[in-house]
Design a protein around this motif. Structure first.
Motif, short mmCIF file in Angstrom:
data_model
loop_
_atom_site.label_atom_id
_atom_site.label_comp_id
_atom_site.label_asym_id
_atom_site.label_seq_id
_atom_site.Cartn_x
_atom_site.Cartn_y
_atom_site.Cartn_z
N LYS A 26 0.81 -1.22 0.00
CA LYS A 26 0.00 0.00 0.00
C LYS A 26 0.84 1.27 0.00
N ASP A 27 2.12 1.17 0.32
CA ASP A 27 2.98 2.35 0.35
C ASP A 27 3.55 2.68 -1.03
N VAL A 28 3.30 1.79 -2.00
CA VAL A 28 3.95 1.95 -3.30
C VAL A 28 2.91 2.25 -4.38
N LEU A 29 3.07 3.42 -4.99
CA LEU A 29 2.10 3.92 -5.96
C LEU A 29 1.89 2.96 -7.13
N ASN A 30 2.97 2.41 -7.66
CA ASN A 30 2.79 1.56 -8.84
C ASN A 30 2.45 0.11 -8.53
N THR A 31 1.84 -0.10 -7.33
CA THR A 31 1.15 -1.37 -7.11
C THR A 31 -0.35 -1.14 -7.28
N TYR A 32 -0.73 0.13 -7.48
CA TYR A 32 -2.15 0.47 -7.63
C TYR A 32 -2.70 -0.12 -8.93
N SER A 33 -3.98 -0.43 -8.91
CA SER A 33 -4.65 -0.82 -10.15
C SER A 33 -4.70 0.42 -11.04
N TRP A 34 -4.99 0.21 -12.33
CA TRP A 34 -5.05 1.34 -13.26
C TRP A 34 -6.06 2.39 -12.81
N ASP A 35 -7.21 1.95 -12.35
CA ASP A 35 -8.24 2.89 -11.90
C ASP A 35 -7.77 3.72 -10.71
N ASP A 36 -7.21 3.03 -9.74
CA ASP A 36 -6.73 3.74 -8.55
C ASP A 36 -5.61 4.71 -8.89
N LEU A 37 -4.75 4.28 -9.79
CA LEU A 37 -3.64 5.14 -10.17
C LEU A 37 -4.16 6.41 -10.84
N GLN A 38 -5.12 6.22 -11.76
CA GLN A 38 -5.70 7.38 -12.45
C GLN A 38 -6.32 8.34 -11.46
N GLY A 39 -7.03 7.77 -10.49
CA GLY A 39 -7.65 8.59 -9.45
C GLY A 39 -6.60 9.39 -8.72
N TRP A 40 -5.52 8.75 -8.36
CA TRP A 40 -4.44 9.42 -7.61
C TRP A 40 -3.82 10.53 -8.46
N LEU A 41 -3.57 10.25 -9.72
CA LEU A 41 -2.92 11.24 -10.59
C LEU A 41 -3.81 12.47 -10.78
N LYS A 42 -5.11 12.25 -10.85
CA LYS A 42 -6.03 13.37 -11.08
C LYS A 42 -6.25 14.19 -9.84
N LYS A 43 -6.46 13.49 -8.73
CA LYS A 43 -6.74 14.20 -7.48
C LYS A 43 -5.61 15.20 -7.18
N GLU A 44 -4.43 14.76 -7.57
CA GLU A 44 -3.24 15.57 -7.38
C GLU A 44 -3.40 16.96 -7.98
N ARG A 45 -4.21 17.04 -9.04
CA ARG A 45 -4.29 18.29 -9.79
C ARG A 45 -5.35 19.25 -9.26
N ASP A 46 -6.27 18.73 -8.44
CA ASP A 46 -7.40 19.58 -8.01
C ASP A 46 -6.99 20.62 -6.98
#
Ligand SMILES: [Zn+2]
Ligand SMILES: [Zn+2]
Length: 574
Positions: free
Chosen positions: A554-574
């Protein structure tokens, strides 16, 4: 068990006698006794107490007395007497290829040279050529010998040692008399650099095993062959020590030779408190000397009421206490990695096409890959302009559809000397992922460098800070930077820290990863920064650093599923 200490003492005495030019038989007798004692399975203290020292093959009256003196006083009067004539440091000097005992003594007597440092100085002023029995030619030989020795003793990056160790393990596995084989030592703990390579074999046929080992095609020089331990030097100047143990002691030997020393000392203390004795041969009950574990490592830990502890954690950094409490982290594993978030293509300084990189990532079972080429402001070959990036973005989209694979359109922005990035924030926000790092002006003061990176992070557009401290192992120190301030800024801006998997970087390093996780709750990204498709496989080194840093999935970003990763990348921008 003092067997090793006694063996070391006798070896030292043997070396000093040889330096003094004593009778050859005497020199050999001490070395032989040392070898026998090193391989004893009973504690030498017991034999001494029972008056049985003389029964050890090779130990005569005179040597038995030296052992007795040492066991009783913890010192050796004989050794002290010898070192009054010949300094102990000469033993090290004697090991320089081309020197040997006679020359070492000569160097000491004529020039007062006691150690490698003295020798190096004398060599640089050409002092050796005028000594009796030496000349310019032997001087040259010794000079080369010293270089070889230095190369031999330098620590080797994990990235060089691991493939060699894996090759040797495979090589040994083909022999039917080799029951089990593992690399141990700091390599098994996946430390970033290692000294010697330690290999452990379980076999009932020691002699055959040693013969197989010294016949490994990578061997350049056989340094020593013994019944249970042999050493060779490989063609790449790495020393490899191989030990053979009986299969029923393989687990305890593996545990013992994996270390670390600090970890093992703690375990031994636990064993003592339980009325047990722990060594490379097994776990024994003190009261009746009955062996209760040894075949597997799990068994050894379990005899101490502990769960098995992953080798990467065995540094006495709290792992034993956590194991006792049943609270060890479930460390991230290679199979948890779902993609690589920082690679280059031949659009900038990579050597593979985007398509080749994508195909490789698919073959590795990944779900996604981020192409992050350099921008033009960085002087590297083929840095891209915004126009070029836009063009690349379209092509990435096409490939993504054609290959039915998630390819992220990103860049590795350069953090410029004043903390600015290659493009304005508005432009950077158009990319699906922004990785950024320092690639120039390394020689700034610590304050300036820290300020520069913090300022870049505060722009709020960087998803991942690449190779955060800029170090190159054994080549360039990290640039001066205050890691704490960077982590603080990263926490505030929800920026991820990279673990760069390139074996010469491994940056962030293990200790800082643990800090980032435990004190700041920062997500880490294990990336390869691959510039060719082959280098995507280097990810295992980054995973090793993460494990040494106590990171879980859970501490490693690139263990995320594609959906979760996309969510993380976007939230970052808000
Ligand atoms: Zn970079
Ligand atoms: Zn890069």
């Amino acid at each position: 068990m003092k067997n090793q200490e006694v063996a070391d003492l006798l070896n030292k005495i043997s070396a000093l006698l040889e330096l003094k030019g004593e009778n050859r038989f005497k020199v050999i007798a001490y070395a032989e006794a040392a070898r026998r004692i090193e391989n004893l399975s009973t504690p030498i203290e017991n034999l001494y107490r029972e008056g049985k020292l003389n029964q050890i093959p090779g130990v005569g009256q005179s040597i038995a007395e030296k052992i007795k003196d040492f066991l009783e006083t913890g010192k050796s009067a004989y050794l002290e007497e010898l070192t009054r004539e010949v300094p102990e440091e000469l033993i090290e000097l004697e090991k320089v290829p081309g020197v040997g005992p006679k020359v070492a003594l000569l160097l000491f007597k004529e020039l007062g040279i006691k150690n490698l440092g003295d020798l190096e100085k004398a060599l640089s002023s050409n002092l050796l050529r005028n000594l009796p029995r030496l000349g310019p030619k032997s001087e040259e030989n010794i000079k080369r010998g010293l270089e070889t020795l230095k190369r031999r003793s330098a620590r080797i990056p994990l990235g060089h040692a691991l493939p060699l160790a894996e090759e040797l393990v495979q090589f040994l596995k083909q022999f039917p008399f080799v029951k089990q084989v593992e690399a141990c030592g700091s390599l098994r703990r996946m430390k970033e650099t290692i000294g010697d390579l330690d290999i452990l074999v379980a076999s009932r046929e020691e002699e055959k095993t040693m013969k197989a080992f010294t016949g490994w095609p990578e061997v350049q020089e056989v340094l020593a062959v013994g019944p249970t331990k042999s050493s060779v030097l490989t063609k790449s100047a790495l020393q490899v020590d191989l030990r053979v143990v009986r299969p029923d002691s393989f687990g305890s030997a593996l545990q013992y030779f994996t270390g670390s020393q600090a970890h093992n000392i703690k375990l031994r203390e636990i064993a003592i408190k339980k009325g047990l004795k722990l060594n490379e041969y097994g776990v024994f009950r003190v009261e009746d000397d009955k062996k209760i574990a040894g075949e597997t490592e799990e068994e050894v830990y379990s005899a101490l009421d502990l769960p098995w502890i992953p080798p990467e954690l065995r540094e006495d950094q709290g792992e034993i206490e956590r194991a006792k409490a049943g609270d060890l982290p479930a460390l991230v594993e290679l199979k948890d990695i779902k993609g690589d978030l920082h690679v280059h293509s031949d659009w900038s300084d990579g050597t593979s096409t985007i398509e080749e990189m994508v195909k490789q990532a698919k073959a590795m079972g990944y779900e996604y890959l981020a192409i992050c080429d350099h921008a033009q402001s960085l002087g590297v070959a083929g840095g891209l302009t915004w126009e070029k990036f836009k063009e690349q973005g379209k092509i990435i989209q096409e490939i993504s559809q054609r290959e039915d694979f998630h390819v992220l359109w990103g860049l590795e922005a350069n953090i410029l000397a004043e903390g600015d990035l290659d493009f304005p924030e508005e432009t950077l926000k158009k990319f699906q992922i922004v990785v950024a790092g320092v690639h120039s002006a390394f020689r700034q003061s610590k304050e300036k460098m820290t300020e520069r990176i913090v300022k870049a992070i505060q722009k709020g557009v960087i998803h991942i800070l690449s190779h955060p401290t800029g170090r190159l192992i054994e080549k360039r120190d990290p640039y001066e930077v205050d890691v704490e301030s960077i982590l603080k800024a990263a926490q505030k801006n929800r920026t991820s820290m990279e673990i760069n998997s390139s074996p010469e970087r491994l940056d962030l390093r293990d200790l800082d990863c643990r800090k980032a996780k435990e004190e700041y709750g920062i997500k880490m990204a294990i990336n390869t920064d691959a510039h060719s498709r082959e280098n995507l496989s280097l990810i295992k080194f980054g995973v090793a650093v993460a494990r040494r840093g106590w990171l879980e999935k859970k501490d490693v970003l690139n263990t995320y599923s594609w959906d979760d990763l996309q969510g993380w990348l976007k939230k970052e921008r808000d």
